[in-house]
Design an enzyme around this catalytic site. Structure first.
Site, PDB file in Angstrom:
ATOM      1  N   GLY A  29       0.805  -1.261   0.020  1.00 16.26           N
ATOM      2  CA  GLY A  29      -0.033   0.167  -0.040  1.00 16.26           C
ATOM      3  C   GLY A  29       0.749   1.193  -0.066  1.00 16.26           C
ATOM      4  O   GLY A  29       1.928   1.227  -0.567  1.00 16.26           O
ATOM      5  N   SER A  30       0.360   2.287   0.654  1.00 14.44           N
ATOM      6  CA  SER A  30       1.026   3.692   0.612  1.00 14.44           C
ATOM      7  C   SER A  30       2.392   3.752   1.198  1.00 14.44           C
ATOM      8  O   SER A  30       3.236   4.563   1.103  1.00 14.44           O
ATOM      9  CB  SER A  30       0.315   4.713   1.263  1.00 14.44           C
ATOM     10  OG  SER A  30      -1.146   4.825   0.336  1.00 14.44           O
ATOM     11  N   THR A  31       2.943   2.669   1.963  1.00 16.01           N
ATOM     12  CA  THR A  31       4.146   2.659   2.514  1.00 16.01           C
ATOM     13  C   THR A  31       5.155   2.499   1.472  1.00 16.01           C
ATOM     14  O   THR A  31       6.270   3.089   1.554  1.00 16.01           O
ATOM     15  CB  THR A  31       4.207   1.398   3.663  1.00 16.01           C
ATOM     16  OG1 THR A  31       4.091   0.051   2.775  1.00 16.01           O
ATOM     17  CG2 THR A  31       3.389   1.614   4.778  1.00 16.01           C
TER      18      THR A  31
END
Length: 505
Positions: A229-231
């Site tokens: 995801g956004s990591t």
């Protein structure tokens, strides 16, 4: 007068030809016997030892206590005399807490993890444990089992385990400057002692653990890969800075909202306002999907794949010392797929350990140390046998890019989505992630948080952490990396920094 037997002539040296032939034949038999003994004991010894029908080696293996695995100077393993033929059974202290590290040593099912990779030391067969290894080979003597001293921080390990509670998830924590593994947790876990011994309860435990729906024997922290995801936007931001696609983190980007994926009618949107043409700083703080998807496309597949590889993705050789499943970033995607991969979706997959390495690279000035879990091995008396030595160091990004990334991650904790990870007396950088998964993204999202922390009185960051919580127990709209995963990371970082302060580092 004595009569000599016919054919026996004492006047000829060497006596009867029959006796000479018999003597030569006996010598040949002796040579053949010695040769066969040598063949069996030296040339074919390994094949006989490894023959499943040969139980002598198995009996000898369990005839003495096994060496121990140490955490924080204290043993988390032991051995108990069962009185059975396979005499000593493995015991574990806080078994579920350390199972993702120790693995199990079972008479019935073999060994895993440290119990497997360090088996020669623990079982006493490593020649380095003996001052006379050749004599041991000849006599088949076995040294007392040696010990394995791990790099784990016991307080950080417990904070991670208790933070996850009964939820499915994993935590990895590293010391950025050295690659020392400080915590390695996977939940739900199991007690490896249930697999020690030879009675029917061991078989029942094995079947129960393997059939369990929540897969307690799956080592999620090193063997399970998730969409990050956004990591993953940490890597995309670094790639954009390295490629010169972004030169000013405060300048507006050419990023429409919504963003139509290239070559597709699908549109990507955001969950926050203000993402249209947002600066990299704002987009990072508030996790604007549209900005990072377009940045990935602008960097291009080669640049994105190269940067991901520099952080450790697509590495099939990593061992800590047991093998770690490779994290993957696809290199053959079209531009629409590249856009999704650049925000940690599509076919991008990562282990929690890999994402801890990403955070550690930012904290360590752009360099990545290969993680290691074993500090040293010792004899039963405590004398050092071996140390891992310097770990390989490779550069994920330039020091200048790392400085910018540290600023962005610190801003995300100070002002953005990672505020739940803030610590007093320390600078904390982080990045949240909420990864969709399942058919048509129907599954509950994975909550991610990666971070690093540097005490105010320290010259360098002391810890980097990655946390993932599967199917977090909350309403779908409330699941987030900042809400579910960041508090766990905060607790782990706090324990590590407190430990370093206590050691005067």
């Amino acid at each position: 007068m004595t009569t000599l037997p016919r054919g026996l002539d004492l006047s000829r040296p060497g006596g009867s030809p029959t006796i000479r032939h018999a003597a030569v034949f006996c010598v040949l038999l002796l040579i053949a016997l010695l040769g066969n003994a040598t063949r069996i004991q030296i040339v074919q010894a390994r094949s006989y030892d490894e023959n499943p029908a040969n139980r002598r080696l198995l009996i000898a293996r369990y005839a003495q206590p096994r060496g121990d695995i140490l955490v924080g100077g204290k043993s988390v393993t032991g051995s108990e005399d069962s009185g059975e033929q396979l005499r000593y059974e493995r015991t574990y202290r806080n078994g579920p807490l350390y199972a993702p590290v120790t693995g199990f040593a079972s008479q019935a099912y073999g060994t895993t993890l440290l119990e497997n990779t360090e088996d020669d030391v623990l079982s006493g067969t490593d020649p380095m444990l003996s001052s006379l290894p050749l004599w041991n080979d000849l006599t088949r003597a076995r040294n007392p089992g040696g010990n394995i001293v791990t790099t784990l921080n016991p307080a950080a390990q417990r904070a991670a385990y208790e933070g996850l509670g009964g939820r499915r998830g994993a935590v990895a924590a590293l010391e950025p400057s050295t690659g020392r593994v400080l915590a390695l947790v996977s939940t739900p876990s199991y007690d490896p002692e249930q697999l020690s011994g030879t009675d029917s309860t061991v078989v029942k435990a094995w079947k129960r653990l393997n059939r369990a729906a929540d897969k307690p024997m799956l080592n999620r922290v090193i063997r399970q890969t998730y969409p990050p995801g956004s990591t993953f936007k940490v890597i995309t931001a670094a790639a954009a800075l390295e490629a010169g696609v972004v030169t000013d983190v405060d300048a507006p980007t050419d990023s429409p909202d919504p963003y139509r994926l290239p070559g597709s009618s699908a549109e990507l949107t955001n969950e926050v306002e203000g993402c249209e043409n947002a600066s990299l700083r704002y987009a990072f703080e508030w996790s604007c999907n549209t900005v990072f998807a377009k940045l990935g496309v602008d960097v291009g597949p080669a640049g994105m794949a190269g940067t991901a590889a520099a952080f450790g993705f697509n590495d099939h050789r990593m061992r800590i010392p047991f093998p770690v499943s490779p994290s993957t970033f696809g290199t053959g995607a079209d531009r629409a797929q590249l856009a999704l991969s650049s925000i940690g979706q599509f076919d991008t997959r990562a282990t929690p350990l890999q994402m801890a390495m990403v955070s550690a690279a930012v904290a360590n000035g752009g360099s990545v140390r290969t993680p290691h879990l074993v500090e040293r091995t010792t004899t039963a008396a405590g004398a050092t046998v071996s140390t891992p030595g310097p770990r390989p160091l490779h550069r994920a990004m330039s020091p200048a890019t790392a400085v910018r990334m540290r600023e962005l991650m610190a801003d995300a904790v100070r002002e953005g989505t990672g505020r739940n990870a803030a610590l007093s007396g320390a600078t904390v950088g982080g990045k949240t992630g909420t990864a969709q998964h399942g058919v048509d993204n129907a599954g509950l999202p994975y909550a991610w948080f990666i971070s690093w922390a540097q005490a105010d009185d320290s010259m360098t960051p002391g810890v980097a952490v990655a946390v993932v919580v599967e199917d977090a127990s909350a309403d779908r709209g409330d699941i987030s990396g900042g809400g579910d995963a960041a508090p766990i990371a905060r607790a782990v970082m706090k324990e590590v920094l407190n430990s370093r302060a206590g050691l005067g580092r």
